[in-house]
Every structure is written in C-alpha cells, then in structure tokens.
Design a protein around this motif. Structure first.
Motif, mmCIF file in Angstrom:
data_model
loop_
_atom_site.group_PDB
_atom_site.id
_atom_site.type_symbol
_atom_site.label_atom_id
_atom_site.label_comp_id
_atom_site.label_asym_id
_atom_site.label_seq_id
_atom_site.Cartn_x
_atom_site.Cartn_y
_atom_site.Cartn_z
ATOM 1 N N ASP A 47 73.373 63.403 1.959
ATOM 2 C CA ASP A 47 74.033 64.211 0.599
ATOM 3 C C ASP A 47 74.880 65.584 1.629
ATOM 4 N N LEU A 48 75.368 66.004 1.237
ATOM 5 C CA LEU A 48 76.130 66.996 2.216
ATOM 6 C C LEU A 48 75.409 68.341 1.197
ATOM 7 N N ASN A 49 75.010 68.962 2.467
ATOM 8 C CA ASN A 49 74.513 70.642 1.824
ATOM 9 C C ASN A 49 75.413 71.542 2.644
ATOM 10 N N LYS A 50 75.750 72.145 2.463
ATOM 11 C CA LYS A 50 77.035 73.697 2.561
ATOM 12 C C LYS A 50 76.751 74.617 2.571
ATOM 13 N N VAL A 51 76.530 75.801 3.269
ATOM 14 C CA VAL A 51 75.428 76.859 3.390
ATOM 15 C C VAL A 51 77.089 78.726 3.054
ATOM 16 N N GLU A 52 76.615 79.106 2.107
ATOM 17 C CA GLU A 52 77.971 80.041 1.727
ATOM 18 C C GLU A 52 76.753 81.204 1.969
ATOM 19 N N GLY A 53 78.144 82.341 3.056
ATOM 20 C CA GLY A 53 77.471 83.653 2.559
ATOM 21 C C GLY A 53 76.605 84.188 2.278
ATOM 22 N N GLY A 54 76.220 85.221 2.113
ATOM 23 C CA GLY A 54 75.121 86.459 1.031
ATOM 24 C C GLY A 54 73.819 85.724 1.158
ATOM 25 N N PHE A 55 73.213 87.120 0.818
ATOM 26 C CA PHE A 55 71.004 86.486 0.488
ATOM 27 C C PHE A 55 71.180 85.650 -0.509
ATOM 28 N N TYR A 56 71.872 86.098 -1.698
ATOM 29 C CA TYR A 56 71.963 84.933 -2.898
ATOM 30 C C TYR A 56 71.808 83.646 -2.324
ATOM 31 N N ILE B 182 75.509 88.604 9.822
ATOM 32 C CA ILE B 182 75.194 85.729 9.690
ATOM 33 C C ILE B 182 76.157 85.539 9.445
ATOM 34 N N SER B 183 75.974 84.231 10.380
ATOM 35 C CA SER B 183 77.316 83.990 10.860
ATOM 36 C C SER B 183 77.062 82.451 10.520
ATOM 37 N N ILE B 184 78.568 81.783 9.346
ATOM 38 C CA ILE B 184 78.017 80.666 9.449
ATOM 39 C C ILE B 184 78.668 79.180 10.046
ATOM 40 N N VAL B 185 78.402 77.583 10.772
ATOM 41 C CA VAL B 185 79.197 76.676 10.920
ATOM 42 C C VAL B 185 79.826 75.516 9.833
ATOM 43 N N LYS B 186 80.402 75.745 9.902
ATOM 44 C CA LYS B 186 80.858 74.847 8.696
ATOM 45 C C LYS B 186 81.000 73.751 9.111
ATOM 46 N N LYS B 187 79.988 73.308 9.472
ATOM 47 C CA LYS B 187 79.645 71.641 9.885
ATOM 48 C C LYS B 187 78.056 70.964 9.875
ATOM 49 N N PRO B 188 78.082 70.102 9.277
ATOM 50 C CA PRO B 188 76.594 69.639 8.446
ATOM 51 C C PRO B 188 76.369 68.771 10.529
ATOM 52 N N LEU B 189 75.029 69.859 10.799
ATOM 53 C CA LEU B 189 74.927 69.410 12.118
ATOM 54 C C LEU B 189 73.081 69.692 12.812
ATOM 55 N N TYR B 190 72.837 69.240 12.014
ATOM 56 C CA TYR B 190 71.459 69.237 11.511
ATOM 57 C C TYR B 190 71.341 67.863 10.310
ATOM 58 N N LYS C 142 75.203 66.068 18.550
ATOM 59 C CA LYS C 142 75.223 66.194 19.748
ATOM 60 C C LYS C 142 75.392 67.857 20.131
ATOM 61 N N ASP C 143 76.275 68.269 19.150
ATOM 62 C CA ASP C 143 76.966 69.670 19.228
ATOM 63 C C ASP C 143 75.983 71.330 18.429
ATOM 64 N N TYR C 144 75.183 71.152 17.809
ATOM 65 C CA TYR C 144 74.031 70.991 17.389
ATOM 66 C C TYR C 144 73.885 73.329 18.289
ATOM 67 N N LEU C 145 73.479 73.394 19.395
ATOM 68 C CA LEU C 145 73.240 73.985 20.321
ATOM 69 C C LEU C 145 74.573 75.047 20.545
ATOM 70 N N MET C 146 75.148 74.568 20.786
ATOM 71 C CA MET C 146 76.786 74.723 20.839
ATOM 72 C C MET C 146 77.073 75.491 20.581
ATOM 73 N N GLU C 147 77.870 74.454 18.595
ATOM 74 C CA GLU C 147 78.476 75.651 17.514
ATOM 75 C C GLU C 147 77.211 76.523 17.594
#
Length: 319
Positions: free
Chosen positions: A127-136, A184-192, A96-101
């Motif tokens: 399974d949780l998939n985290k996203v880390e910064g940087g192109f690689y 590019i910035s990251i929200v460290k929550k599994p919203l999708y 529910k907070d996908y757009l807001m976050e």
C-alpha cells in the motif's frame, strides 16, 4: 557531497537485517556512514551484520545492552559525524535513490527536514502512503524513518528519543518540527519500504499504549521550555485529538473490557488541557469517518463510539 549518517537499531533481526544492509550498500549517494546498533540481540544478528559489512568501511557495528528502540537510536547518535542524519529500521529496506533524493530535496529547498512517501509492505500486497505538507498531515505518522534531518536539529536543541517508552517517535518528531520553523519539504516517491508486522502496537492492546500520554506531554513541556507553546498551541492540541482521542481510544477498543467508561477517562484527560479541542482546525483535514467519530465523541455519544470501533477497528489505519 556532504556526509550523511544513518542509524539502524537492531534487535533479533538475523533473518531480515541482511536485506536492509544490501539496500544501504546499493545507495547511489555514496558519502555516508551507517551505524548498526545491536540492542542486545539474543540471536545471530551480530554475526549477520559483521559478515555483511566486512567489505564496506562506511559501515560500523556497535553493541549495547538491551534498552529498547529509543535507547538504541540515542546510542547510535553518539557515533555519528555526518551533517545530515537518517534512521532506518533493520526490518525495513530503502530504494537505491533514498539518500540521493532526500538529500537533493533538502538542499534544493533549503529545508531542515525532507520527507518521502513510503510503502506499507504486507505479505500479499503493498500500500502506497503519500505524505502531505503541513503539521496536521505529517504528525499523523511521526516516524523517525522516511526522513532526512540536519543533524544540528537534534544536537543544538538537545533532542533525543524518550527512552523506555512506546510511541517514542511521537515524543520526538513534533519537537523537531517545531525547531525546524516548518522548513520541511517532500519527495513524492515511495523510497522507504515499511514491512508490516501484524503483532505491532498499531494492531494490538497493551497497557503501554498509554505511554502516548507521556509522549504528548513531553512535547508540551519542550514547547514551554523553549517559549514556543503559544505559537504551536493548535498543533499541540491536534496531537491530543489525533493520537489520544483517536489513537489511544482506537487501541483500547481491542481489549475485551472496552466500554464507555474507558472512553470517558481518555476524553477527560484531553479536555482538562484543551476544553475546545473540537474546534481544532486540523479536524477539518481528516477523512469523513474521523470527522463523524469526533463529532460523536464531542457530543458524548460514547455508546455509538463503542459500536463504531467494535465494528470497524480492523478496517481503520491510525498510524
């Protein structure tokens, strides 16, 4: 509150699109428009969508002849009016907070793109998939969804999803990344919530896996046209390392006739453009299995590669 546009491509999703619609309706960020693009469905997708959105004037149903995922997304973008843009696949759903976050993260950090963690949802596990910064890190999974973009990134740079191809996200996200100047910035929550399909292209062989070649090359052509190829040479090289030398070879291993000649042809395709691919700094950021695999590949130990993939291909996650 700025308007956010959401494009949702739909094809034969009568059983799943209702949950997707509900997750969008329940967003805590309310100033949005949702464009449901029916890509020539043959089931009751139209009826399900229209029934579920009839009481919400923020949502719109549009229909087109079947043309594939890229075509549906591009068509949907013709109807949008928001300053920011998201994509959601119709068999998935969002918190529910996908757009807001994503919006707050983008505004607070002055970003052009914000990205959130996501869950792979299987029948019996998540399974949780985290996203880390940087192109690689980000280019390993270049999905259009789990992200919010400034709409101007697409419109000002004439970026669309390559029609009629598999791996359309691979032919799109790197362009957006390059034109965002890494904002590019990251929200460290599994919203999708990404619903897993065991028959998807990640887990099967089809000759269209070689569309990845075209997607890689369209990024390189785009960089050259915009005079940024030299600036992003290492990143473009890494796309070849991860998505061709790892991804395409991995997917080829599912075919019965997979052998060392298959590997040689794929390696030759990359080495003709990037003879020093094995020195790419992105390799150092990969898990140990991939480092060993790529070292063996560089040393032409193709029989070992065949053994590794035949033994572990059902235990490896590429994207």
């Amino acid at each position: 509150m700025d308007k956010i546009s959401i494009v949702i491509p739909c094809y034969n999703m009568e059983k799943l699109v209702g949950k997707c619609i509900d997750s969008i309706k329940n967003q805590t960020y309310t100033n949005f428009e949702a464009i449901f693009v029916d890509d020539g469905s043959q089931d009751r997708t139209k009826e399900v969508i229209e029934e579920n959105i009839k009481d919400d004037d923020r949502m719109k149903y549009v229909h087109k002849e079947n043309g594939g995922l890229s075509s549906a997304r591009n068509f949907g973008m013709e109807f949008i009016s928001g300053k920011y843009l998201c994509f959601i696949d119709s068999d998935d759903y969002v918190e529910k907070d996908y757009l807001m976050e994503l919006y707050n993260n983008l505004i607070e950090n002055g970003s052009d793109i914000s990205v959130c963690y996501f869950n792979r949802v299987y029948e019996n596990k998540t399974d949780l998939n985290k996203v880390e910064g940087g192109f690689y890190n980000m280019v390993k999974f270049p999905a259009a969804w789990n992200k919010m973009y400034k709409t101007s990134l697409f419109k000002d740079n004439d970026i669309i999803f390559p029609p009629g191809k598999w791996f359309e996200d691979l032919g799109t996200f790197p362009k957006l990344y390059m034109m965002s100047n890494k904002k590019i910035s990251i929200v460290k929550k599994p919203l999708y919530q990404y619903i897993q399909n065991p028959t998807s292209i990640t887990h099967t062989f089809d000759e269209r896996i070689y569309d990845a070649y075209d997607m890689v090359e369209t990024n390189e052509a785009f960089a050259k046209e915009n005079s940024i190829y030299d600036r992003y040479h290492d990143e473009l090289e890494y796309i070849n390392v991860y998505h061709i030398l790892i991804g395409t070879i991995y997917r080829s291993s599912f075919i019965e006739g997979f052998n060392t000649d298959t590997i040689k042809d794929i390696v030759r395709h990359v080495e003709d453009k990037y003879p020093n691919w094995h020195k790419n700094e992105g390799i150092g950021k990969l898990p140990l299995f991939f480092k060993i695999y790529l070292k063996a590949l560089h040393r032409r130990q193709y029989k070992l590669i065949v053994f590794l993939l035949k033994t572990f291909n059902d235990k490896v996650t590429i994207s």
